[in-house]
Scaffold this motif. Structure first.
Motif, PDB file in Angstrom:
ATOM      1  N   ALA A   1       0.823  -1.210   0.000  1.00 23.70           N
ATOM      2  CA  ALA A   1       0.000   0.000   0.000  1.00 23.70           C
ATOM      3  C   ALA A   1       0.856   1.259   0.000  1.00 23.70           C
ATOM      4  N   GLY A   2       1.984   1.216   0.682  1.00 25.55           N
ATOM      5  CA  GLY A   2       2.807   2.411   0.820  1.00 25.55           C
ATOM      6  C   GLY A   2       3.897   2.579  -0.216  1.00 25.55           C
ATOM      7  N   GLN A   3       4.444   1.460  -0.706  1.00 22.29           N
ATOM      8  CA  GLN A   3       5.583   1.527  -1.622  1.00 22.29           C
ATOM      9  C   GLN A   3       5.317   0.910  -2.989  1.00 22.29           C
ATOM     10  N   GLY A   4       4.207   0.210  -3.125  1.00 19.68           N
ATOM     11  CA  GLY A   4       3.906  -0.418  -4.397  1.00 19.68           C
ATOM     12  C   GLY A   4       4.633  -1.732  -4.582  1.00 19.68           C
ATOM     13  N   MET A   5       4.403  -2.352  -5.720  1.00 18.82           N
ATOM     14  CA  MET A   5       4.970  -3.665  -5.980  1.00 18.82           C
ATOM     15  C   MET A   5       6.498  -3.643  -6.012  1.00 18.82           C
ATOM     16  N   ARG A   6       7.087  -2.559  -6.499  1.00 14.65           N
ATOM     17  CA  ARG A   6       8.550  -2.496  -6.578  1.00 14.65           C
ATOM     18  C   ARG A   6       9.189  -2.524  -5.193  1.00 14.65           C
ATOM     19  N   GLY A   7       8.460  -2.033  -4.204  1.00 13.65           N
ATOM     20  CA  GLY A   7       9.024  -1.992  -2.861  1.00 13.65           C
ATOM     21  C   GLY A   7       8.864  -3.281  -2.087  1.00 13.65           C
ATOM     22  N   LEU A   8       8.076  -4.206  -2.627  1.00 14.17           N
ATOM     23  CA  LEU A   8       7.783  -5.439  -1.895  1.00 14.17           C
ATOM     24  C   LEU A   8       8.885  -6.473  -2.108  1.00 14.17           C
ATOM     25  N   THR A   9       9.709  -6.642  -1.106  1.00  9.81           N
ATOM     26  CA  THR A   9      10.709  -7.705  -1.063  1.00  9.81           C
ATOM     27  C   THR A   9      10.582  -8.395   0.282  1.00  9.81           C
ATOM     28  N   LEU A  10      11.134  -9.586   0.376  1.00  3.13           N
ATOM     29  CA  LEU A  10      11.096 -10.290   1.655  1.00  3.13           C
ATOM     30  C   LEU A  10      11.849  -9.502   2.723  1.00  3.13           C
ATOM     31  N   ARG A  11      12.918  -8.851   2.329  1.00  2.00           N
ATOM     32  CA  ARG A  11      13.679  -8.031   3.271  1.00  2.00           C
ATOM     33  C   ARG A  11      12.843  -6.838   3.748  1.00  2.00           C
ATOM     34  N   ALA A  12      12.082  -6.223   2.820  1.00  2.00           N
ATOM     35  CA  ALA A  12      11.241  -5.092   3.192  1.00  2.00           C
ATOM     36  C   ALA A  12      10.134  -5.533   4.146  1.00  2.00           C
ATOM     37  N   VAL A  13       9.613  -6.729   3.943  1.00  3.89           N
ATOM     38  CA  VAL A  13       8.584  -7.266   4.839  1.00  3.89           C
ATOM     39  C   VAL A  13       9.166  -7.470   6.234  1.00  3.89           C
ATOM     40  N   ASP A  14      10.367  -8.018   6.310  1.00  9.30           N
ATOM     41  CA  ASP A  14      11.028  -8.187   7.609  1.00  9.30           C
ATOM     42  C   ASP A  14      11.176  -6.842   8.316  1.00  9.30           C
ATOM     43  N   ALA A  15      11.635  -5.847   7.580  1.00  8.21           N
ATOM     44  CA  ALA A  15      11.854  -4.526   8.174  1.00  8.21           C
ATOM     45  C   ALA A  15      10.545  -3.926   8.657  1.00  8.21           C
ATOM     46  N   GLU A  16       9.489  -4.035   7.852  1.00  9.93           N
ATOM     47  CA  GLU A  16       8.189  -3.467   8.224  1.00  9.93           C
ATOM     48  C   GLU A  16       7.600  -4.183   9.429  1.00  9.93           C
ATOM     49  N   ALA A  17       7.821  -5.485   9.510  1.00 11.90           N
ATOM     50  CA  ALA A  17       7.279  -6.275  10.624  1.00 11.90           C
ATOM     51  C   ALA A  17       8.131  -6.160  11.880  1.00 11.90           C
ATOM     52  N   GLY A  18       9.361  -5.606  11.729  1.00 12.12           N
ATOM     53  CA  GLY A  18      10.246  -5.466  12.877  1.00 12.12           C
ATOM     54  C   GLY A  18      10.804  -6.784  13.359  1.00 12.12           C
ATOM     55  N   VAL A  19      11.115  -7.673  12.411  1.00 10.94           N
ATOM     56  CA  VAL A  19      11.651  -8.984  12.768  1.00 10.94           C
ATOM     57  C   VAL A  19      13.034  -9.139  12.139  1.00 10.94           C
ATOM     58  N   PRO A  20      13.833 -10.098  12.594  1.00 15.51           N
ATOM     59  CA  PRO A  20      15.174 -10.283  12.027  1.00 15.51           C
ATOM     60  C   PRO A  20      15.139 -10.574  10.537  1.00 15.51           C
ATOM     61  N   THR A  21      16.129 -10.083   9.824  1.00 12.07           N
ATOM     62  CA  THR A  21      16.248 -10.344   8.395  1.00 12.07           C
ATOM     63  C   THR A  21      16.304 -11.852   8.138  1.00 12.07           C
ATOM     64  N   GLY A  22      15.521 -12.293   7.192  1.00 11.96           N
ATOM     65  CA  GLY A  22      15.454 -13.718   6.877  1.00 11.96           C
ATOM     66  C   GLY A  22      14.221 -14.401   7.434  1.00 11.96           C
ATOM     67  N   THR A  23      13.492 -13.700   8.289  1.00  6.32           N
ATOM     68  CA  THR A  23      12.297 -14.312   8.885  1.00  6.32           C
ATOM     69  C   THR A  23      11.248 -14.618   7.819  1.00  6.32           C
ATOM     70  N   ALA A  24      10.964 -13.643   6.942  1.00  4.08           N
ATOM     71  CA  ALA A  24       9.934 -13.850   5.923  1.00  4.08           C
ATOM     72  C   ALA A  24      10.282 -15.007   4.999  1.00  4.08           C
ATOM     73  N   SER A  25      11.560 -15.162   4.690  1.00  2.00           N
ATOM     74  CA  SER A  25      11.970 -16.249   3.789  1.00  2.00           C
ATOM     75  C   SER A  25      11.756 -17.616   4.420  1.00  2.00           C
ATOM     76  N   ASN A  26      11.627 -17.662   5.749  1.00  6.35           N
ATOM     77  CA  ASN A  26      11.330 -18.916   6.426  1.00  6.35           C
ATOM     78  C   ASN A  26       9.850 -19.287   6.313  1.00  6.35           C
TER      79      ASN A  26
END
Length: 203
Positions: free
Chosen positions: A20-45
């Motif tokens: 919603a805030g950054q669009g499709m180009r901004g959506l990466t697994l790393r960006a999801v981790d940062a937005e959720a406030g969790v360690p890098t690599g969490t989303a990839s799990n």
């Protein structure tokens, strides 16, 4: 690896905010981790790849936008007819206003679906099922207007949401109450209204 359902939901909610805030180009697994406030690599799990994440975001937006069953039960005490339809459409708009991120994320997913056949298939199945469920609800509860009325309302409200979320000034001279009132009266003829003829709709 054992996964936590609450963590998965939180990651998907973070993905919706990123979309919603950054669009499709901004959506990466790393960006999801940062937005959720969790360690890098969490989303990839939790999501094997970006495509899988997009599919599950679709499901999550539908969960977030599902009406409260208690509110539905209370609303359905209104007899089938224009008044009930007016209330249901206002509640639909209320859910959009309460969670614009889910709708904006879905707009991004729709655009991405033009480039990803697998995502297009998921969205098509999802929206077809929703339209079918809405139609069966409309007909099954004794609402007048028939199945085509549901299709026309679906198209009208989808267009209204699109402009409201992206270019709201286009509809500045057309208040929501007026739009819904006119839609309801055009969709349900006077002789088909089972909820009190041409009585004023509830705003």
């Amino acid at each position: 690896m054992r996964q936590n359902p609450e963590r998965r939901a939180a990651l998907l909610d973070a993905a919706i905010r990123v979309l919603a805030g950054q669009g499709m180009r901004g959506l990466t697994l790393r960006a999801v981790d940062a937005e959720a406030g969790v360690p890098t690599g969490t989303a990839s799990n939790y999501f094997s790849n970006r495509g899988r994440l997009l599919e599950q975001v679709t499901t999550r937006t539908r969960e977030r936008l599902t009406p409260d069953p208690a509110l539905v039960d209370e609303t359905m005490r209104i007899p089938p007819g224009r008044e009930l339809l007016d209330v249901l459409l206002h509640q639909l708009v209320d859910r959009m206003r309460a969670d614009p991120d889910s709708h904006l994320a879905m707009l991004e997913l729709r655009l991405e679906a033009t480039r990803r056949p697998e995502l297009a298939a998921v969205l098509t199945e999802t929206f077809r099922a929703e339209l079918a469920d809405t139609t069966e609800f409309h007909v099954g509860t004794g609402m007048p207007g028939g199945r085509m009325a549901v299709v026309l309302m679906y198209l009208t409200m989808s267009g209204y949401f699109l402009d409201t979320l992206t270019t709201p000034d286009v509809l500045a001279e057309h208040p929501l109450d007026d739009v819904i009132r006119e839609l309801v009266h055009r969709m349900i003829p006077d002789d088909a209204d089972g909820g009190g003829g041409t009585g004023a709709p509830v705003a």
